[in-house]
Design an enzyme around this catalytic site. Structure first.
Site, mmCIF file in Angstrom:
data_model
loop_
_atom_site.group_PDB
_atom_site.id
_atom_site.type_symbol
_atom_site.label_atom_id
_atom_site.label_comp_id
_atom_site.label_asym_id
_atom_site.label_seq_id
_atom_site.Cartn_x
_atom_site.Cartn_y
_atom_site.Cartn_z
ATOM 1 N N GLY A 64 0.819 -1.200 0.000
ATOM 2 C CA GLY A 64 0.000 0.000 0.000
ATOM 3 C C GLY A 64 0.856 1.255 0.000
ATOM 4 O O GLY A 64 2.040 1.224 0.358
ATOM 5 N N GLY A 112 0.727 -5.376 0.678
ATOM 6 C CA GLY A 112 -0.455 -5.473 -0.167
ATOM 7 C C GLY A 112 -0.222 -6.237 -1.449
ATOM 8 O O GLY A 112 -1.161 -6.795 -2.022
ATOM 9 N N GLU A 135 5.669 -5.561 7.963
ATOM 10 C CA GLU A 135 4.884 -4.575 8.707
ATOM 11 C C GLU A 135 5.380 -4.289 10.125
ATOM 12 O O GLU A 135 5.243 -3.169 10.612
ATOM 13 C CB GLU A 135 3.411 -4.999 8.746
ATOM 14 C CG GLU A 135 2.687 -4.846 7.427
ATOM 15 C CD GLU A 135 2.979 -5.976 6.440
ATOM 16 O OE1 GLU A 135 2.565 -5.854 5.278
ATOM 17 O OE2 GLU A 135 3.619 -6.973 6.841
ATOM 18 N N ASP A 143 -1.042 -7.771 7.469
ATOM 19 C CA ASP A 143 -2.476 -7.711 7.159
ATOM 20 C C ASP A 143 -2.743 -8.366 5.815
ATOM 21 O O ASP A 143 -2.054 -9.305 5.450
ATOM 22 C CB ASP A 143 -2.970 -6.263 7.209
ATOM 23 C CG ASP A 143 -2.340 -5.374 6.143
ATOM 24 O OD1 ASP A 143 -1.224 -5.684 5.662
ATOM 25 O OD2 ASP A 143 -2.968 -4.357 5.773
#
Length: 349
Positions: A64, A112, A135, A143
């Site tokens: 992202g 992502g 992350e 995630d």
């Protein structure tokens, strides 16, 4: 102009991420355009397979657009809640896609980018693949369904989640995040043949024709050690077990984990424990969404982004600064606080 390229060749749909100067990092509009294209190809009975790639020579997708998140730190963060909601819904949509979803994970595949690739059913890596869920190094959590993916194959995936370690193609396959290794020099020929098929059954044979044999990567060679240490119930015990092992690999692994955000480490370990007991990907995505939204109000997320991509000094000042200072109540609040997650997971018809 759209930063997603959508095309069709005979019976095969193609989706390409087209933001190469930013390593194809994802924006909300890219997520929406990708979802629309996937829905269109899924509903078209003449389409037998979908091929997903990233434009540019450096990688498939770096994740992202966290620089944009940093710029929202003092303003309305609802935009990123929307981003995560629609991204996670797309991740689940990919996981349930009823046709061959062939994705080329060449070069950098992170965050992502893993969500757009590792949930697919035909996942290609090359000798240039560098994959990670990094992350914890920016004060966040694994995630995009990462908690689900990384608890399905022993200690390697769990170590990747805590450490944010970058792995090559062999470990990506070993960890269950990819399926087949192909020489990057052969990709153009393979893609041309894939886009010329008439029957979904042809995909598996084509991939087998181009597949190279795989071996052990740096992590899979130490799988028994990682399985043993990652069974511990706290991050402190994981680090202590690595240090006690005494090998160069274990000492380096302990140091790598120890440099990450203490809050993120404790959160991530709890997410992994919950994910290991979860019935499905959707349950993990709901938990990740709730925790991600709660992290928008924390110090470490913005400090981690600052150190990694804004100032690039690689010297984040975490708060709390040590694992001992991260109390159980704050971890539970980040896991379970806030509103009930509202994600819509639609079934393919």
């Amino acid at each position: 102009m759209s930063e997603i390229l959508v095309s069709r060749t005979r019976a095969v749909g193609s989706i390409a991420l087209d933001r190469p100067k930013a390593l194809n990092s994802l924006t909300l509009e890219m997520i929406r355009d990708f979802a629309r294209a996937l829905d269109c190809f899924g509903a078209d009975r003449q389409i037998v397979a979908v091929v997903v790639t990233g434009e540019g020579a450096r990688g498939f997708c770096a994740g992202g657009d966290i620089r944009a998140l940093y710029e929202l730190r003092g303003g309305d963060r609802a935009l990123y809640e929307t981003f995560w909601r629609e991204e996670y819904e797309l991740n689940a949509r990919i996981a349930g896609f009823p046709k061959p979803y062939v994705v080329v994970m060449d070069g950098i595949v992170m965050g992502g980018g893993v969500g757009l690739s590792a949930h697919g059913n035909f996942r290609i890596v090359t000798e240039r693949t560098r994959l990670a869920m990094p992350e914890t190094g920016i004060g966040f959590i694994p995630d995009v369904g990462g908690s689900f993916l990384l608890t399905r194959n022993g200690g390697v995936g769990r170590y990747m989640a805590l450490s944010g370690a970058v792995v090559g193609p062999h470990d990506a396959i070993f960890a269950g995040l990819a399926d087949v290794l192909v020489d990057s020099a052969s990709l153009a020929e393979l893609l041309a043949l894939l886009r010329d098929i008439d029957d979904a059954a042809e995909v598996r044979g084509l991939l087998a024709r181009f597949a190279k044999s795989t071996g052990f990567g740096a992590l899979s060679r130490h799988e028994s050690l990682l399985r043993r240490v990652m069974a511990h119930s706290s991050v402190e015990r994981v680090i202590a077990a690595l240090e006690a092992d005494g090998s160069d690999f274990a000492r380096e692994a302990a140091a790598t984990i120890g440099a990450r955000s203490p809050t993120s480490l404790k959160l991530t370990l709890q997410l992994l424990r919950r994910a290991a007991e979860a019935d499905n990907l959707q349950a993990c995505l709901r938990q990740e969404f709730r925790t991600a939204c709660n992290l928008l109000a924390t110090h470490d997320l913005y400090e981690g982004i600052r150190a990694a991509v804004i100032d690039k000094d690689r010297a984040p000042h975490w708060s709390p600064a040590t694992l001992a200072e991260v109390d159980d109540a704050s971890v539970k609040a980040l896991l379970d606080g806030g509103a009930e997650p509202k994600l819509e997971f639609r079934a393919w018809t």
